[in-house]
Design a protein around this motif. Structure first.
Motif, PDB file in Angstrom:
ATOM      1  N   UNK A  74       0.450  -1.324   0.148  1.00  0.00           N
ATOM      2  CA  UNK A  74       0.164   0.033  -0.149  1.00  0.00           C
ATOM      3  C   UNK A  74       0.824   1.505  -0.378  1.00  0.00           C
ATOM      4  N   UNK A  75       2.056   1.250   0.713  1.00  0.00           N
ATOM      5  CA  UNK A  75       2.520   3.202   0.398  1.00  0.00           C
ATOM      6  C   UNK A  75       3.468   2.635   0.096  1.00  0.00           C
ATOM      7  N   UNK A  83      11.778   6.673  -4.284  1.00  0.00           N
ATOM      8  CA  UNK A  83      10.102   6.059  -4.423  1.00  0.00           C
ATOM      9  C   UNK A  83      10.095   5.418  -6.531  1.00  0.00           C
ATOM     10  N   UNK A  84       9.851   4.556  -6.011  1.00  0.00           N
ATOM     11  CA  UNK A  84       9.644   3.768  -7.354  1.00  0.00           C
ATOM     12  C   UNK A  84       8.171   4.454  -8.011  1.00  0.00           C
ATOM     13  N   UNK A  85       7.737   5.074  -9.151  1.00  0.00           N
ATOM     14  CA  UNK A  85       6.645   5.050  -9.834  1.00  0.00           C
ATOM     15  C   UNK A  85       6.509   4.350 -11.521  1.00  0.00           C
ATOM     16  N   UNK A  86       5.298   4.621 -11.317  1.00  0.00           N
ATOM     17  CA  UNK A  86       4.631   3.133 -12.525  1.00  0.00           C
ATOM     18  C   UNK A  86       5.235   4.021 -13.529  1.00  0.00           C
ATOM     19  N   UNK A  87       5.880   3.864 -15.046  1.00  0.00           N
ATOM     20  CA  UNK A  87       6.490   4.272 -16.091  1.00  0.00           C
ATOM     21  C   UNK A  87       5.358   4.749 -16.645  1.00  0.00           C
ATOM     22  N   UNK A  93       1.669   4.660  -5.799  1.00  0.00           N
ATOM     23  CA  UNK A  93       1.707   3.347  -4.338  1.00  0.00           C
ATOM     24  C   UNK A  93       0.537   2.805  -4.647  1.00  0.00           C
ATOM     25  N   UNK A  94       0.141   1.501  -3.793  1.00  0.00           N
ATOM     26  CA  UNK A  94      -1.449   0.408  -3.793  1.00  0.00           C
ATOM     27  C   UNK A  94      -0.610  -0.188  -5.113  1.00  0.00           C
TER      28      UNK A  94
END
Length: 148
Positions: A74-75, A83-87, A93-94
Motif C-alpha cells: 500500500x505505501x 520512490x518507484x513510480x509506474x512508468x 503507491x498501492x
C-alpha cells in the motif's frame, strides 16, 4: 557424611541415565515400524499403507505447484533510496507485488500496468511478505482478493 550422600546421588543419576538410554535403544521409533511393515505386507501381495500426514486438505502447495505469489504493497515503494513510480501512469503507491517461479519480481499498479523490477528479488519478497493466507486458482481471483 555429606560426601557419601553426594556420591550416592551421583551414582543414582548415572544409573537412571543408563537405564533410560537402554530403554530408548530397545524401543523402535515410529517411522521404523512403518518401514518395517512395508516389506512384510508387500510380500503378501497387498499394498503397504503409509499414514497420510498431514491430511491432503491441510497441505500447502509446494513452490513447484504454484506459478507465483503475490502481496499488496500500500505505501510508496522505495527502491535504492528513490520512490518507484509506474512508468506508464506515474502511480507510486498501492502496488501488487508478484514473486514468480523464476525468481523475478513484477509490480502491478492500480491501473493494471505491469513491469518487471530487476532491483528486487525473492529474498526481498520473503523479507517483506507476511504469511500466505489463501491460494487462488487464477490470477483474477488473487487480484480480486487483494482488492484490485
Amino acid at each position: 557424611m555429606f560426601r557419601r550422600r553426594a556420591r550416592a546421588d551421583r551414582e543414582f543419576r548415572e544409573a537412571q541415565r543408563d537405564a533410560l538410554l537402554l530403554m530408548q535403544a530397545q524401543e523402535p521409533l515410529p517411522f521404523d515400524t512403518v518401514q518395517a511393515e512395508a516389506p512384510a505386507s508387500a510380500g503378501s501381495g497387498s499394498e503397504a499403507v503409509v499414514p497420510d500426514f498431514p491430511p491432503a486438505d491441510l497441505r500447502a502447495p509446494s513452490r513447484q505447484d504454484v506459478e507465483g505469489m503475490m502481496m499488496r504493497w500500500m505505501q510508496p515503494l522505495v527502491i535504492d533510496g528513490e520512490v518507484h513510480a509506474c512508468p506508464t501512469c506515474g502511480a507510486y503507491r498501492d502496488w501488487i507485488v508478484f514473486n514468480m517461479r523464476d525468481d523475478s519480481v513484477w509490480l502491478r499498479c492500480r491501473a493494471g500496468h505491469q513491469v518487471q523490477e530487476p532491483r528486487l528479488d525473492t529474498a526481498w519478497y520473503n523479507r517483506n511478505s507476511g504469511p500466505v493466507d489463501r491460494w487462488h486458482p487464477t490470477l483474477e481471483d488473487g487480484l480480486r482478493h487483494l482488492g484490485h
